[in-house]
Design a protein around this motif. Structure first.
Motif, mmCIF file in Angstrom:
data_model
loop_
_atom_site.group_PDB
_atom_site.id
_atom_site.type_symbol
_atom_site.label_atom_id
_atom_site.label_comp_id
_atom_site.label_asym_id
_atom_site.label_seq_id
_atom_site.Cartn_x
_atom_site.Cartn_y
_atom_site.Cartn_z
ATOM 1 N N GLU A 173 0.840 -1.630 0.099
ATOM 2 C CA GLU A 173 -0.176 0.186 0.111
ATOM 3 C C GLU A 173 0.921 1.359 -0.209
ATOM 4 O O GLU A 173 0.799 2.316 -0.602
ATOM 5 N N LYS A 176 2.624 1.532 -3.231
ATOM 6 C CA LYS A 176 1.155 2.140 -4.778
ATOM 7 C C LYS A 176 0.687 3.589 -4.528
ATOM 8 O O LYS A 176 0.692 4.374 -5.175
ATOM 9 N N VAL A 188 -2.812 2.425 -10.607
ATOM 10 C CA VAL A 188 -1.768 2.073 -9.795
ATOM 11 C C VAL A 188 -2.118 0.513 -9.793
ATOM 12 O O VAL A 188 -3.031 0.995 -9.139
ATOM 13 N N TYR A 189 -1.741 0.003 -10.576
ATOM 14 C CA TYR A 189 -2.403 -1.669 -9.564
ATOM 15 C C TYR A 189 -0.874 -2.717 -9.316
ATOM 16 O O TYR A 189 -0.498 -1.849 -9.328
ATOM 17 N N ALA A 190 -1.561 -3.565 -8.087
ATOM 18 C CA ALA A 190 -0.252 -4.501 -7.388
ATOM 19 C C ALA A 190 -0.449 -5.745 -7.549
ATOM 20 O O ALA A 190 -1.866 -6.236 -7.188
#
Length: 363
Positions: A173, A176, A188-190
């Motif tokens: 987190e 990001k 933004v993706y994780a």
């Protein structure tokens, strides 16, 4: 019906090939026909051999990047669509390439809108390299290579932080948030390409969003050329024979010995990948810049014959890289393994010369 084209950029070692394989698996489970396109400066590509093991339709553009061989890229798309048009094609450009929005996405949108629906440009990034870049360092790379990595992130529509399986949820987190603050034009993706976690959300966005290549990076092609030229680039196919070798152990030992040689010279590793295939299966392994990055998956078992495909991208002159690889392969013969080099190509990438380069956004 148009084919959805998803371009996944990102620097060497980000995990693009693993992502393509897992994304193809997940999409195929929903009944969709998926095609994959790989790209490299030379043939004998581990990525292609590995992805073909998944049973997915794979095409390869070798000898130059997508941007410098745009017609070849379109031929690869036509090859994937030859028998039955794919619902989705995922393409993986060369890891040292940037300026993809200007050289690939814009011409695709203008010239092929009748048959392709172009997805937002996704850029995959290793979290350790990303953290280094955010902290103002070079992620262990030559400054000009780090420049390429930063430009890749700057032009992305979707920044996809990979390898979340190596991080705590809190660290994900925080990363990001920092990424979104640094590049506010990107979503933004994780994810973890290795475990599949988070892929569904990214794939949904890539398929549903209609706007692609929404901004262009300002790229200094002199710095870009230097960033690619600092890397030696080796691809090889080697035939192996023995009385009953453990091929998994050979793969692990070879990667470890190569890592030791490169570390002893303080040579930054973009990636070193190998795949050993037998009639029983295959083992695939890789190392990247991080010291603890050795990853081995699947199994080729034991046996008399195998084929080794090896790719290395290391910050050194090609002649030195070729010499080290040949020496370490020769050492395998101490274990009563005969190694015969079928193909070996070692080079330094030339200056990028795109087929097209747009200065404005299309659509």
């Amino acid at each position: 019906m148009k084919t959805k084209l998803i371009l996944v950029g990102g620097f060497l070692g980000a995990g693009k090939t693993t992502l393509l394989g897992e994304a193809a698996r997940q999409l195929s489970q929903t009944g969709r026909k998926v095609g994959l396109i790989t790209n490299d400066q030379a043939s004998e590509l581990v990525d292609t051999v590995y992805l073909e093991q998944t049973g997915t339709e794979v095409s390869e553009v070798s000898g130059s990047c997508f941007s410098c061989n745009f017609p070849g890229f379109m031929e690869a798309i036509d090859h994937v669509n030859a028998h039955k048009p794919a619902d989705i094609i995922i393409a993986e450009p060369v890891g040292s390439c940037t300026d993809l929005s200007a050289t690939i996405l814009q011409p695709l949108k203008e010239k092929f809108a009748d048959k392709l629906s172009v997805a937002p440009l996704s850029v995959l990034v290793d979290p350790r390299q990303l953290t280094d870049i955010l902290d103002g360092r070079t992620a262990g790379l030559h400054p000009s290579a780090a420049y390429i990595l930063r430009k890749q992130l700057e032009e992305a529509d979707l920044i996809v932080i990979n390898k979340t399986d190596l991080l705590t949820p809190l660290a994900v987190e925080i990363l990001k948030k920092r990424t979104a603050e640094e590049w506010p034009l990107a979503s933004v993706y994780a994810i973890s390409a290795k475990t599949g976690e988070g892929l569904a959300a990214w794939l949904h966005e890539a398929q549903q969003r209609t706007r692609a290549g929404t901004h262009l990076a300002e790229v200094d092609y002199d710095t870009y050329a230097e960033g690619e030229a600092v890397l030696g680039w080796l691809n090889a196919t080697i035939e192996l024979q023995s009385q009953g070798a453990d091929w998994d152990t050979l793969g692990r030992n070879l990667l470890n010995s190569l890592r030791s040689r490169f570390d002893s010279l303080n040579a930054a590793i973009g990636h070193v990948k190998l795949l050993i295939a037998t009639d029983k299966g295959y083992v695939i392994g890789n190392i990247t810049g991080a010291k603890d990055s050795l990853d081995i998956r699947e199994s080729a078992g034991t046996g008399r014959k195998a084929q080794l495909t090896l790719n290395a991208r290391v910050q050194m002159e090609p002649d030195l890289l070729e010499g080290i690889v040949k020496e370490e392969i020769a050492k395998a013969q101490a274990d009563k393994i005969t190694a015969t080099i079928a193909v070996l190509k070692c080079l330094k990438p030339g200056r990028s010369n795109p087929t097209y380069r747009y200065g404005t956004i299309v659509g």
